[in-house]
Design an enzyme around this catalytic site. Structure first.
Site, PDB file in Angstrom:
ATOM      1  CB  CYS A   3      -0.910  -0.006   1.223  1.00  0.00           C
ATOM      2  SG  CYS A   3      -1.750   1.565   1.496  1.00  0.00           S
ATOM      3  CB  CYS A   6       1.074   1.132   4.381  1.00  0.00           C
ATOM      4  SG  CYS A   6      -0.539   0.807   5.108  1.00  0.00           S
ATOM      5  CG  HIS A  45      -4.264  -0.502   5.086  1.00  0.00           C
ATOM      6  ND1 HIS A  45      -3.806   0.175   3.974  1.00  0.00           N
ATOM      7  CD2 HIS A  45      -5.256  -1.316   4.652  1.00  0.00           C
ATOM      8  CE1 HIS A  45      -4.486  -0.225   2.911  1.00  0.00           C
ATOM      9  NE2 HIS A  45      -5.377  -1.134   3.294  1.00  0.00           N
ATOM     10  CG  ASN A  86     -12.072  11.569  -4.067  1.00  0.00           C
ATOM     11  OD1 ASN A  86     -13.051  12.312  -4.042  1.00  0.00           O
ATOM     12  ND2 ASN A  86     -10.900  11.964  -4.531  1.00  0.00           N
ATOM     13  CB  THR A  94      -6.465   6.762  -7.585  1.00  0.00           C
ATOM     14  OG1 THR A  94      -5.903   7.805  -6.796  1.00  0.00           O
ATOM     15  CG2 THR A  94      -7.369   7.362  -8.651  1.00  0.00           C
ATOM     16  CG  HIS A  97      -3.851   4.116   3.655  1.00  0.00           C
ATOM     17  ND1 HIS A  97      -2.875   3.363   4.275  1.00  0.00           N
ATOM     18  CD2 HIS A  97      -4.198   5.085   4.551  1.00  0.00           C
ATOM     19  CE1 HIS A  97      -2.650   3.835   5.503  1.00  0.00           C
ATOM     20  NE2 HIS A  97      -3.432   4.886   5.685  1.00  0.00           N
ATOM     21  CG  HIS A  99      -6.602   9.481   0.629  1.00  0.00           C
ATOM     22  ND1 HIS A  99      -6.757   8.201   0.161  1.00  0.00           N
ATOM     23  CD2 HIS A  99      -6.905  10.291  -0.423  1.00  0.00           C
ATOM     24  CE1 HIS A  99      -7.119   8.222  -1.114  1.00  0.00           C
ATOM     25  NE2 HIS A  99      -7.228   9.480  -1.491  1.00  0.00           N
ATOM     26  CG  HIS A 101      -7.997  14.855  -1.582  1.00  0.00           C
ATOM     27  ND1 HIS A 101      -6.976  14.793  -2.500  1.00  0.00           N
ATOM     28  CD2 HIS A 101      -8.635  13.655  -1.656  1.00  0.00           C
ATOM     29  CE1 HIS A 101      -7.000  13.615  -3.111  1.00  0.00           C
ATOM     30  NE2 HIS A 101      -8.006  12.906  -2.625  1.00  0.00           N
TER      31      HIS A 101
HETATM   32  P1  5GP Z   1      -7.618   9.799  -4.577  1.00  0.00           P
HETATM   33  O1  5GP Z   1      -7.756  10.015  -6.046  1.00  0.00           O
HETATM   34  O2  5GP Z   1      -7.433   8.344  -4.236  1.00  0.00           O
HETATM   35  O3  5GP Z   1      -8.696  10.455  -3.757  1.00  0.00           O
HETATM   36  O4  5GP Z   1      -6.300  10.580  -4.145  1.00  0.00           O
HETATM   37  C1  5GP Z   1      -5.027  10.042  -4.188  1.00  0.00           C
HETATM   38  C2  5GP Z   1      -4.063  11.203  -4.159  1.00  0.00           C
HETATM   39  O5  5GP Z   1      -2.772  10.712  -3.844  1.00  0.00           O
HETATM   40  C3  5GP Z   1      -3.951  11.946  -5.486  1.00  0.00           C
HETATM   41  O6  5GP Z   1      -4.317  13.310  -5.310  1.00  0.00           O
HETATM   42  C4  5GP Z   1      -2.474  11.778  -5.870  1.00  0.00           C
HETATM   43  O7  5GP Z   1      -1.923  12.935  -6.465  1.00  0.00           O
HETATM   44  C5  5GP Z   1      -1.822  11.466  -4.545  1.00  0.00           C
HETATM   45  N1  5GP Z   1      -0.626  10.654  -4.653  1.00  0.00           N
HETATM   46  C6  5GP Z   1      -0.463   9.528  -5.400  1.00  0.00           C
HETATM   47  N2  5GP Z   1       0.768   9.024  -5.235  1.00  0.00           N
HETATM   48  C7  5GP Z   1       1.404   9.835  -4.345  1.00  0.00           C
HETATM   49  C8  5GP Z   1       2.721   9.823  -3.773  1.00  0.00           C
HETATM   50  O8  5GP Z   1       3.560   8.958  -4.032  1.00  0.00           O
HETATM   51  N3  5GP Z   1       3.019  10.831  -2.905  1.00  0.00           N
HETATM   52  C9  5GP Z   1       2.118  11.815  -2.575  1.00  0.00           C
HETATM   53  N4  5GP Z   1       2.528  12.754  -1.737  1.00  0.00           N
HETATM   54  N5  5GP Z   1       0.868  11.851  -3.102  1.00  0.00           N
HETATM   55  C10 5GP Z   1       0.517  10.875  -3.968  1.00  0.00           C
HETATM   56 ZN    ZN Z   2      -2.265   1.429   3.706  1.00  0.00          ZN
END
Ligand code: 5GP
Ligand code: ZN
Length: 119
Positions: A3, A6, A45, A86, A94, A97, A99, A101
């Site tokens: 992950c 993680c 996680h 999301n 995407t 885990h 999160h 924003h």
């Molecule tokens: P989701 O689309 O799942 O809501 O948001 C995932 C977020 O993780 C995206 O905004 C993407 O830019 C961010 N992200 C993906 N890989 C990494 C990474 O390796 N480091 C950081 N700091 N952010 C990441």
């Molecule tokens: Zn995780």
């Protein structure tokens, strides 16, 4: 576990940290969608909002507290910000885990709903 977040918690993948305590971590999103764009994650996680259960609900409070503190630290508390989770396919999650924003530093516009990109 394979992950990404993680690995960020464990320090296997570097991140630009904003704040951290024993329960949560706040770090800058690698692809910012606003002048300020940080992610607030539990260190535990949890795959998605759908998987939050039992004692995890206390973590949601910790996440809100960390988001509030990060907003103050990053200078967007007064101007305002958006806290987004999301969840799942239709939510365009995407990274699996949990999160949140935190977006701010500019007027974000009204929330948009359906995008045509997956229609
Ligand atoms: P989701 O689309 O799942 O809501 O948001 C995932 C977020 O993780 C995206 O905004 C993407 O830019 C961010 N992200 C993906 N890989 C990494 C990474 O390796 N480091 C950081 N700091 N952010 C990441
Ligand atoms: Zn995780």
């Amino acid at each position: 576990m394979d992950c990404l977040f993680c690995k960020i918690v464990n320090g296997d993948i570097p991140s630009k940290k904003v704040l951290e305590n024993d329960k949560v971590l706040v770090f800058h999103d690698i692809q910012p969608a606003a002048p300020v764009h940080v992610l607030v994650i539990p260190k535990k996680h949890i795959a998605s909002m759908n998987d939050v259960q039992g004692e995890d609900y206390e973590l949601i409070g910790e996440i809100h507290k960390a988001a509030q503190e990060a907003a103050a630290q990053l200078g967007i508390a007064e101007s305002g910000y958006r806290l987004i989770n999301n969840c799942g396919r239709d939510g365009e999650q995407t990274v699996h885990h949990l999160h949140y924003h935190v977006l701010g530093g500019a007027r974000l516009g009204a929330l948009t709903g359906i995008s045509n990109s997956h229609a």
